[in-house]
Design a protein around this motif. Structure first.
Motif, short mmCIF file in Angstrom:
data_model
loop_
_atom_site.label_atom_id
_atom_site.label_comp_id
_atom_site.label_asym_id
_atom_site.label_seq_id
_atom_site.Cartn_x
_atom_site.Cartn_y
_atom_site.Cartn_z
N ASP A 21 0.95 -1.12 0.05
CA ASP A 21 0.06 0.01 0.00
C ASP A 21 0.81 1.32 -0.07
O ASP A 21 1.85 1.61 1.02
CB ASP A 21 -1.01 -0.03 1.14
CG ASP A 21 -2.07 1.11 1.08
OD1 ASP A 21 -1.53 2.28 1.41
OD2 ASP A 21 -2.95 0.68 0.82
N LYS A 22 0.69 2.04 -1.03
CA LYS A 22 1.70 3.11 -1.10
C LYS A 22 1.34 4.23 0.00
O LYS A 22 2.21 5.21 0.13
CB LYS A 22 1.27 4.02 -2.50
CG LYS A 22 -0.11 4.61 -2.83
CD LYS A 22 0.03 4.96 -4.19
CE LYS A 22 -1.44 5.48 -4.68
NZ LYS A 22 -1.31 6.20 -5.93
N GLU A 23 0.17 4.24 0.73
CA GLU A 23 0.11 5.24 1.74
C GLU A 23 0.64 4.83 3.02
O GLU A 23 1.09 5.56 3.62
CB GLU A 23 -1.59 5.54 1.78
CG GLU A 23 -2.24 6.04 0.58
CD GLU A 23 -1.73 7.51 0.28
OE1 GLU A 23 -1.16 8.23 1.15
OE2 GLU A 23 -1.53 7.85 -0.91
N THR A 24 0.29 3.49 3.35
CA THR A 24 0.66 3.06 4.70
C THR A 24 2.16 2.20 4.73
O THR A 24 2.55 2.02 5.57
CB THR A 24 -0.37 2.11 5.25
OG1 THR A 24 -0.70 0.94 4.48
CG2 THR A 24 -1.79 2.79 5.23
N ARG A 28 -0.14 -6.05 1.11
CA ARG A 28 -1.57 -6.18 0.61
C ARG A 28 -1.77 -7.44 0.81
O ARG A 28 -1.90 -8.52 -0.38
CB ARG A 28 -1.70 -5.59 -0.42
CG ARG A 28 -1.78 -3.92 -0.47
CD ARG A 28 -2.22 -3.30 -1.73
NE ARG A 28 -3.53 -3.53 -2.00
CZ ARG A 28 -4.37 -3.85 -2.95
NH1 ARG A 28 -3.40 -3.77 -4.19
NH2 ARG A 28 -5.59 -3.73 -3.38
N TRP A 31 -4.93 -9.18 -0.93
CA TRP A 31 -4.83 -9.15 -2.69
C TRP A 31 -4.18 -10.20 -3.07
O TRP A 31 -4.47 -10.97 -3.97
CB TRP A 31 -4.37 -7.77 -2.94
CG TRP A 31 -4.33 -7.74 -4.26
CD1 TRP A 31 -5.07 -7.02 -5.31
CD2 TRP A 31 -3.10 -8.05 -5.35
NE1 TRP A 31 -4.62 -7.07 -6.41
CE2 TRP A 31 -3.47 -7.56 -6.39
CE3 TRP A 31 -1.74 -8.45 -5.04
CZ2 TRP A 31 -2.64 -7.95 -7.65
CZ3 TRP A 31 -1.17 -8.85 -5.87
CH2 TRP A 31 -1.43 -8.62 -7.23
N ASP A 174 -1.70 0.29 -12.54
CA ASP A 174 -2.54 1.00 -11.69
C ASP A 174 -3.52 1.91 -12.81
O ASP A 174 -4.23 3.03 -12.46
CB ASP A 174 -1.83 2.21 -10.83
CG ASP A 174 -0.71 2.75 -11.52
OD1 ASP A 174 -0.66 2.70 -12.86
OD2 ASP A 174 0.15 3.68 -11.19
N SER A 241 -5.28 -3.43 -8.86
CA SER A 241 -5.32 -3.19 -7.63
C SER A 241 -6.67 -4.01 -6.88
O SER A 241 -6.44 -4.34 -5.63
CB SER A 241 -5.63 -1.71 -7.38
OG SER A 241 -6.67 -0.90 -7.83
#
Length: 368
Positions: A21-24, A28, A31, A174, A241
């Motif tokens: 996850d690019k935010e956290t 994943r 997934w 993406d 994703s």
């Protein structure tokens, strides 16, 4: 248009941003388990599957507590070293419940540029697939420097597809396909369903936009498509994703397919036939007959070898009358070939002093 359900040998490229996850920065896991189910279902119908998986540096970065900014080469290589172990374990854990065995294959650009290493890579992958293994391929970031890097896994995936003779390549991205312009900047951008030819106009539409964790932009995907389709491999770009992305693609999810009019096997034969031979081998009548039946060339069927060719070099194949039957890529050097001429496979180890390949020229590396 190509259909995933028709694939006989499939390469799937998975970017870092799909795994982490690019935010956290969190892995994943759900997934990965969903795509593992997709892969198991595809393999159950007899399709070979090879994964080109990014993620080692992104995973290692998190484990080592490194910043999310650009890293010096040494820190990237250290992160890759730590992350590769985690990445391989995660794939093993995701696929094992489905009875699927995984194997790790780490490569650099040199492995494709050097014919000997290319053949070794191809032989290893073919053997893994023969055992029913799903190879997990990644660039060897622990040793690769700029001079020997692919630099992105889109082009690496295309080269892997060429190496293993895949008929389909899927780039999970993406973005859900190739657009006339960057859709995040131009609301009027239109997605292509099918591209039959990569024209200068198509090339001009490619942008450089990539996600925060991955390096690939649309230009690299277009280069990958050119490489793949030239070798007879159709390629799809689709958004990956969501859960079960391969099942979604098979069910008709938005995507762009780059088609190829060539057959992968025929394209490879044409490539081999176009090479200038570096030497020649003469075969006996039994071997000539076996070659005509589609078999590989064994050392026992060779009566004479000439030339200073190396492993992976193209050599002409002649019959006892001197007539050229075709040519192929040798798995032995000229000197080694002369030492094992006429020998059975169990005799070659004593002649060479080490255990070598069972065949001199594999049927897949031969154009008659």
């Amino acid at each position: 248009m190509a259909s995933l359900s028709a694939a006989q040998r499939l390469v799937v490229k998975i970017g870092s941003a799909l795994l982490v996850d690019k935010e956290t920065g969190a892995f994943r896991g759900a997934w990965m388990r969903s795509i593992a189910q997709d892969i198991a279902a595809i393999r159950a119908r007899g399709t070979d599957v090879i994964l080109v998986s990014s993620g080692s540096i992104a995973l290692g970065r998190g484990i080592l507590g490194l910043p999310r900014t650009a890293l010096p080469l040494e820190q990237s290589q250290a992160a890759a070293s730590v992350g590769q172990i985690r990445l391989a374990r995660e794939w093993e854990d995701a696929l094992a419940p489905h009875g699927v065995v995984t194997g790790q294959v780490l490569v650099t650009l040199e492995d494709s540029a050097d014919r000997r290493r290319y053949l070794n890579q191809r032989a290893t992958m073919e053997t893994l697939l023969g055992f029913g293994v799903v190879p997990i391929v990644n660039e060897n970031d622990t040793v690769a420097t700029d001079e020997i890097r692919y630099g992105d896994n889109d082009r690496l995936a295309a080269q892997v597809a060429v190496t293993v003779g895949a008929d389909q390549l899927v780039l999970l991205s993406d973005v859900d396909g190739f657009y006339t312009a960057n859709p995040s900047q131009d609301p009027a951008a239109r997605r292509y369903d099918v591209i039959d030819e990569i024209t200068p106009e198509i090339e001009a539409m490619a942008g450089d936009a990539g996600s925060g964790l991955s390096k690939g932009g649309m230009k690299t995907k277009l280069l990958a498509a050119r490489t793949a389709t030239a070798a007879g491999c159709a390629m799809a770009i689709t958004e990956g994703s969501g859960l079960h992305p391969l099942a979604a693609l098979e069910a008709g999810a938005d995507a762009t397919w780059f088609t190829s009019r060539l057959d992968p096997h025929a394209a490879r034969k044409r490539w081999i036939a176009a090479m200038k031979p570096c030497g020649a081998v003469t075969v006996d009548g039994g071997a000539a007959k076996a070659l005509g039946e589609g078999r590989s060339l064994l050392p026992v069927g060779v009566t004479h070898a000439e030339g200073a060719f190396g492993r992976g070099d193209p050599v002409a194949i002649r019959d006892a009358r001197g007539i050229t039957l075709g040519q192929g890529l040798s798995r032995y050097t000229g000197d080694e070939t002369r030492r094992i001429t006429g020998l059975h496979s169990w005799e070659t180890e004593e002649a060479l002093g080490y255990s070598g390949r069972a065949v001199l020229i594999h049927r897949d590396d031969m154009a008659l």
